[in-house]
Scaffold this motif. Structure first.
Motif, PDB file in Angstrom:
ATOM      1  N   PHE A 174       0.812  -1.214   0.000  1.00 26.18           N
ATOM      2  CA  PHE A 174       0.000   0.000   0.000  1.00 26.18           C
ATOM      3  C   PHE A 174       0.850   1.271   0.000  1.00 26.18           C
ATOM      4  N   THR A 175       2.117   1.161   0.332  1.00 24.86           N
ATOM      5  CA  THR A 175       2.989   2.344   0.391  1.00 24.86           C
ATOM      6  C   THR A 175       4.083   2.294  -0.666  1.00 24.86           C
ATOM      7  N   THR A 176       3.922   1.402  -1.638  1.00 15.32           N
ATOM      8  CA  THR A 176       4.914   1.344  -2.708  1.00 15.32           C
ATOM      9  C   THR A 176       4.856   2.601  -3.555  1.00 15.32           C
ATOM     10  N   GLN A 177       5.943   2.903  -4.241  1.00 15.59           N
ATOM     11  CA  GLN A 177       6.029   4.086  -5.101  1.00 15.59           C
ATOM     12  C   GLN A 177       5.690   5.372  -4.324  1.00 15.59           C
ATOM     13  N   SER A 178       6.127   5.403  -3.040  1.00 13.52           N
ATOM     14  CA  SER A 178       5.974   6.584  -2.178  1.00 13.52           C
ATOM     15  C   SER A 178       4.521   6.945  -1.891  1.00 13.52           C
ATOM     16  N   ALA A 179       3.611   5.996  -2.035  1.00 10.77           N
ATOM     17  CA  ALA A 179       2.207   6.259  -1.717  1.00 10.77           C
ATOM     18  C   ALA A 179       2.024   6.396  -0.208  1.00 10.77           C
ATOM     19  N   LEU A 180       1.040   7.214   0.196  1.00 12.08           N
ATOM     20  CA  LEU A 180       0.754   7.415   1.614  1.00 12.08           C
ATOM     21  C   LEU A 180       0.053   6.213   2.232  1.00 12.08           C
ATOM     22  N   GLY A 181      -0.553   5.408   1.402  1.00 12.07           N
ATOM     23  CA  GLY A 181      -1.279   4.246   1.880  1.00 12.07           C
ATOM     24  C   GLY A 181      -2.401   3.917   0.912  1.00 12.07           C
ATOM     25  N   LEU A 182      -3.246   2.969   1.324  1.00  8.93           N
ATOM     26  CA  LEU A 182      -4.373   2.559   0.493  1.00  8.93           C
ATOM     27  C   LEU A 182      -5.528   3.532   0.701  1.00  8.93           C
ATOM     28  N   TRP A 183      -6.049   4.086  -0.400  1.00 11.60           N
ATOM     29  CA  TRP A 183      -7.219   4.956  -0.308  1.00 11.60           C
ATOM     30  C   TRP A 183      -8.455   4.075  -0.173  1.00 11.60           C
TER      31      TRP A 183
END
Length: 605
Positions: A309-318
């Motif tokens: 859920f935090t891959t590619q610098s994502a904040l998490g799962l929306w």
């Protein structure tokens, strides 16, 4: 004097012909006439003129046999062909016998040099024919297909190993001819095709021995091709040849693409306080398209993990699971019962904001323009702002977020009248609108609050006969007619710089009596009402407050609170979806899974 051959009954006609063959072999053709051409051809007399196939040219025949002359006989010269018949009258009309011999030893020798072609994907194919006398044994190292081989060399090249793929034996009473074919081991063919999502399947066909491949082997088949073992191997890999998973089987990025995907931006709820009327302002959810990056990974694990859920610098799962909730209360007063209302606002969020509250009007302001302050007027009543809810925006200044609150209000509503020829002409009502914008920005060393109050009035100024204006703000908000009116358009502003820096504005010091509350998604207002009164010699006007349109009676207390909901996704990077499915199974039984992760910066396309 006629010369006889092998028997006195065959007389050599002319001179025999001799043809030199390869590998020190010869072909000898002898034409003979018979003693009794009338009946030598009878079956009972055939032994007189027809030697046995395979017999040596030097061997005496059984009837009237004759030894060869000195030096006449060729070594291993054996009879391969016999034919007889009358010669043409031109040649004397004799009955003749033609005997053909070839050198046929007890060991195989090649009839000619090898025949070579490279038609099988550049692999060498060698055809070789050898001959020996009848009954000669085939060499033991030259008849095991797929095992026996030759190291074949052309000119000065490095020898190429070729394996026996087939052989054929031609047996006669005179000779044994041995024909075999050798084919070079190696890659017979290669088929490459894309199966999508960053995967390339390559199918190799190898002869005899399996060559090296790159990638994960998903199938291996063995069959026969031109007598040799053919191994067909299919591998899955990235187009650059790299394996789909990391060496330890962990997820490895294989492919990415961009795509527009649907996204619903949550609605926004914030509390508005306009002239004592407190109510929630709701902005509806917005359905839009956003540009997403779709990443395809391959792994041996069958699990989706939190790190996906935090891959590619994502904040998490929306994946919002909490929405805004509103709670309104008014205590009982007079003849009015208490009021309570709790409501969930599905699809909406509360603003992420930090608050400043307390003695804001006592701050020492700077950069004051046109008397800028925390005060503003609406329809004849002046309000001094004592609490700000500043929402964190997607804007960045000096590397930090910008916080903002906008207050829209009505300064006045006016009607203009004119007299023309003794008759009144009425102009439609005009609103003087105000917008008070509060911003907090990082200057590079401190947090700075600015306030900008912009008023836009469409009613032109008037003074003189035959015109007058009705102003709702006149007479303390009671409304009145006036013969002169001044357009209210103006801009006023101020600033205040906090001290002690801080990573967030709530960390700074905002002055005595001012409280800064850390960013949260909660807003709350309290309100009460009071009648007009005189206190310490001062006349105090009546003050009436309302919550969601319900009056708060004197002696009652009202509160409204909104909280909860997801954060503001605008401009932020979130994972929108993660899917996992089995892609293929390797020949060793291990499953490989394809994981698709959708990541997007949540900005409308």
């Amino acid at each position: 004097m006629a010369i006889s051959h092998r028997t006195n009954r065959l007389k050599i006609k002319g001179s025999p012909s001799v043809e030199k063959l390869q590998n020190d072999r010869y072909k000898l053709t002898i034409t003979c006439s018979t003693m009794n051409s009338r009946d030598d051809w009878y079956s009972s007399n055939k032994a007189r003129i027809f030697p046995d196939f395979g017999s040596l040219e030097s061997a005496e025949m059984s009837i009237d046999g004759l030894a060869p002359r000195t030096g006449e006989a060729y070594t291993d010269m054996r009879l391969t062909e016999v034919e007889s018949g009358n010669r043409s009258p031109r040649d004397g009309s004799d009955y003749i016998v033609i005997l053909t011999y070839e050198t046929l030893g007890s060991a195989f020798v090649q009839v000619k040099d090898d025949t070579i072609d490279l038609e099988l994907n550049g692999l060498r194919r060698v055809s070789r024919t050898s001959i020996a006398q009848a009954g000669t044994d085939i060499p033991t190292d030259d008849k095991d297909i797929g095992v026996d081989f030759i190291d074949h060399q052309i000119d000065a090249e490095t020898a190429v190993r070729c394996f026996l793929s087939s052989y054929k034996i031609d047996d006669t009473d005179s000779y044994r001819e041995f024909e075999r074919t050798y084919i070079q081991a190696g890659e017979l063919s290669r088929d490459i095709r894309s199966v999508g999502r960053g995967v390339q399947q390559t199918t190799h066909q190898f002869l005899v021995t399996e060559g090296s491949t790159t990638g994960d082997i998903i199938s291996r088949d063995t069959d026969n091709f031109l007598g040799l073992k053919r191994i067909t191997v299919s591998v899955i890999a990235r187009p650059d040849g790299a394996t789909l998973t990391n060496a330890d089987g962990s997820a490895k990025l294989s492919y990415s693409e961009q795509k527009l995907v649907p996204f619903t931006f949550p609605g926004v709820v914030d509390l508005q306080n306009e002239a004592g009327h407190v109510f929630p302002a709701v902005r509806s959810p917005v359905e839009a398209k956003i540009e997403a990056d779709i990443y395809t990974y391959y792994q041996t694990s069958s699990s989706i993990v939190a790190g996906d859920f935090t891959t590619q610098s994502a904040l998490g799962l929306w994946n919002p699971s909490d929405w805004c909730q509103k709670i309104s209360t008014i205590s009982s007063g007079g003849n009015n019962p208490a009021y309570f209302n709790a409501q969930g606002l599905r699809g909406c969020r509360t603003r992420q904001s930090f608050s400043l509250s307390g003695d804001l009007n006592d701050l020492t302001l700077a950069d004051v323009v046109n008397g800028g302050s925390f005060e503003y007027s609406t329809v004849g009543r002046t309000f001094a702002t004592n609490e700000l809810f500043l929402e964190e925006t997607t804007e960045v200044d000096q590397g930090k977020s910008v916080f903002r609150q906008v207050v829209d209000y009505t300064l006045d509503i006016t009607d203009r009248y004119s007299t023309v020829g003794g008759a009144f002409v009425f102009t439609l009502a005009s609103e003087a609108k105000g917008q008070f914008t509060f911003e907090v920005r990082w200057t590079g060393s401190q947090w700075k609050l600015t306030g900008t109050n912009v008023i836009f009035d469409q009613q032109p100024s008037i003074s003189g006969a035959n015109q007058f204006v009705y102003s709702a703000a006149a007479n303390g908000g009671q409304g009145a007619f006036t013969a002169s009116y001044t357009n209210q358009t103006s801009t006023s502003s101020f600033s205040f710089t906090a001290s002690n820096g801080g990573d967030n504005p709530s960390d700074a010091t905002w002055g005595t009596g001012v409280t800064a509350t850390a960013t949260s998604n909660t807003e709350e207002y309290g309100a009460t009402s009071s009648s007009s009164a005189t206190f310490s010699g001062n006349s105090i006007a009546a003050n009436f407050s309302f919550i969601e349109g319900r009056a708060i009676e004197q002696g009652s207390v009202g509160k409204i609170r909104i909280s909860g909901g997801p954060p503001n996704p605008l401009g932020k990077v979130y994972t929108l979806d993660v899917q996992l499915e089995k892609a293929f199974t390797k020949v060793d039984g291990a499953d490989v899974y394809r994981k698709t992760i959708v990541v997007a910066t949540c900005t409308p396309a």
